[in-house]
Design an enzyme around this catalytic site. Structure first.
Site, PDB file in Angstrom:
ATOM      1  N   PRO A 140     -70.861  23.178  28.569  1.00 20.59           N
ATOM      2  CA  PRO A 140     -71.196  21.879  29.158  1.00 20.59           C
ATOM      3  C   PRO A 140     -71.293  20.777  28.109  1.00 20.59           C
ATOM      4  O   PRO A 140     -70.840  19.648  28.348  1.00 20.59           O
ATOM      5  CB  PRO A 140     -72.533  22.144  29.842  1.00 20.59           C
ATOM      6  CG  PRO A 140     -72.476  23.589  30.215  1.00 20.59           C
ATOM      7  CD  PRO A 140     -71.754  24.251  29.072  1.00 20.59           C
ATOM      8  N   TYR A 141     -71.880  21.087  26.950  1.00 15.96           N
ATOM      9  CA  TYR A 141     -71.962  20.076  25.891  1.00 15.96           C
ATOM     10  C   TYR A 141     -70.572  19.575  25.533  1.00 15.96           C
ATOM     11  O   TYR A 141     -70.316  18.362  25.482  1.00 15.96           O
ATOM     12  CB  TYR A 141     -72.636  20.645  24.641  1.00 15.96           C
ATOM     13  CG  TYR A 141     -72.297  19.853  23.402  1.00 15.96           C
ATOM     14  CD1 TYR A 141     -72.805  18.565  23.228  1.00 15.96           C
ATOM     15  CD2 TYR A 141     -71.431  20.367  22.429  1.00 15.96           C
ATOM     16  CE1 TYR A 141     -72.467  17.819  22.105  1.00 15.96           C
ATOM     17  CE2 TYR A 141     -71.093  19.628  21.319  1.00 15.96           C
ATOM     18  CZ  TYR A 141     -71.610  18.353  21.157  1.00 15.96           C
ATOM     19  OH  TYR A 141     -71.260  17.606  20.056  1.00 15.96           O
ATOM     20  N   ALA A 142     -69.643  20.495  25.240  1.00 14.92           N
ATOM     21  CA  ALA A 142     -68.301  20.104  24.845  1.00 14.92           C
ATOM     22  C   ALA A 142     -67.604  19.325  25.950  1.00 14.92           C
ATOM     23  O   ALA A 142     -66.896  18.345  25.686  1.00 14.92           O
ATOM     24  CB  ALA A 142     -67.487  21.344  24.469  1.00 14.92           C
ATOM     25  N   THR A 144     -69.006  17.395  28.126  1.00 12.64           N
ATOM     26  CA  THR A 144     -69.516  16.013  28.193  1.00 12.64           C
ATOM     27  C   THR A 144     -68.805  15.133  27.174  1.00 12.64           C
ATOM     28  O   THR A 144     -68.528  13.962  27.442  1.00 12.64           O
ATOM     29  CB  THR A 144     -71.036  15.948  27.955  1.00 12.64           C
ATOM     30  OG1 THR A 144     -71.369  16.355  26.619  1.00 12.64           O
ATOM     31  CG2 THR A 144     -71.797  16.779  28.969  1.00 12.64           C
TER      32      THR A 144
END
Length: 331
Positions: A140-142, A144
């Site tokens: 999810p971080y990547a 975003t």
């Protein structure tokens, strides 16, 4: 020149701020202090607040009408945390970034330097990536970061803004003058975990040993944070020559150009410390991938930038920073 640095009290942002000061650029810091540190703003122009607070951003531009560019470093960045709480990550990294750009554009600023991430690449085989390599963010971080890049590119294509995205993997080290560094006492990234294990006299867990890399462990491109700061300054300096009305957005990789596996990172760590670090093999963490490393030819050609610090120098600076951090950051 005056530059607004969102997230300027965090690790990357505070180092970019220090580099700006050294080069005679006036940095204006905007930070919510959710992850940033107030101590990193001492003696610097600082506004405490969120990047989505339109009235605050209006005030900043009103009080500093000479702001000519924005460096956007504000984000949540912990991969396992993003897997556990993706809603918070999309809200903080995507939703608020959209609000931020809207407010910045409304105040007449069209230059945005986005501190992005090379984690957006399809990093499943440990190979080198350039700016045209396939994207395939796997956390999810990547995602975003990838969503933000696409969002900013669409806004730029409409003629409302110009955006330069700087993509890099793992920063290490600290400001050479030890003004700022990594603020977390228990970071989740590999080098931070190594330092913690070394301090505690425990074995460092090598998380994941069956990746398609030369030794089975994950591979990354560890670049000194002061090198990254220099690249941000080069991006500010050359912004108008790179981005025009016809070329409104661009991505540039920042890295050493050589990948380092986790086992190789351990070996480099042991070259710096007196007591060797013990290791133990462990299962991969949530959201972890084999990784990749960056080809930085475009950075050399367009920014005149190349990394100068070695991995060992980054590790040594990280270790030297610890007592300074503990004295500066009491909690």
């Amino acid at each position: 020149m005056t530059v607004l640095i969102a997230g300027g009290a965090g690790y990357i942002g505070s180092t970019v701020t220090s580099a700006c000061l050294d080069e005679g650029i006036t940095p204006v810091i905007l930070d919510s202090l959710v992850r940033g540190r107030r101590e990193f703003t001492d003696g610097r122009i600082f506004y405490e607040g969120d990047i989505c607070d339109g009235s605050l951003i209006d005030r900043i531009f009103s009080e500093h009408p000479d702001i000519s560019a924005v460096v956007h470093c504000a984000a949540l960045i912990v991969v396992p945390e993003s897997v556990e709480d993706p809603i918070s990550y999309y809200e903080a990294n995507v939703g608020k970034s959209l609000d931020f750009v809207r407010h910045v554009r409304r105040n007449g600023c069209d230059r945005l330097i986005f501190s992005s991430s090379a984690s957006i690449y399809q990093a499943d085989d440990g190979s080198a990536v350039d700016e045209d390599s396939p994207l395939g963010p796997q956390s999810p971080y990547a995602r975003t970061k990838a969503v933000c890049e696409g969002m900013f590119a669409d806004i730029a294509a409409s003629g409302q803004m110009r955006v330069l995205s700087l993509r890099y993997f793992n920063p290490v080290g600290a400001d050479p003058k030890m003004r700022t560094g990594l603020q977390l006492k228990r970071p989740s990234h590999a080098l931070g975990k190594m330092i913690q294990a070394h301090q505690e006299g425990t074995a460092f867990p090598v998380t994941g040993t069956n990746y398609p890399t030369r030794d089975g462990t994950g591979i990354r491109d560890y670049v000194h944070v002061w090198d990254l700061a220099a690249a941000h300054l080069a991006a500010i300096d050359r912004f108008d020559s790179l981005l025009t009305t016809s070329q409104t957005s661009m991505a540039i990789n920042l890295g050493t150009g050589s990948g380092t596996t986790v086992r190789e990172l351990c070996a480099a760590f042991n070259q710096v410390v007196d007591t060797p670090l013990a290791t133990v093999d462990a299962e991969p963490r949530l959201g972890d991938v084999a990784g990749a490393y960056t080809k930085s030819d475009r950075a050399q050609q367009l920014l005149g930038w190349a990394s100068k610090f070695s991995l060992e120098e980054g590790i040594r600076a990280s270790l030297d920073w610890i007592p300074v951090r503990d004295e500066m950051l009491k909690d």
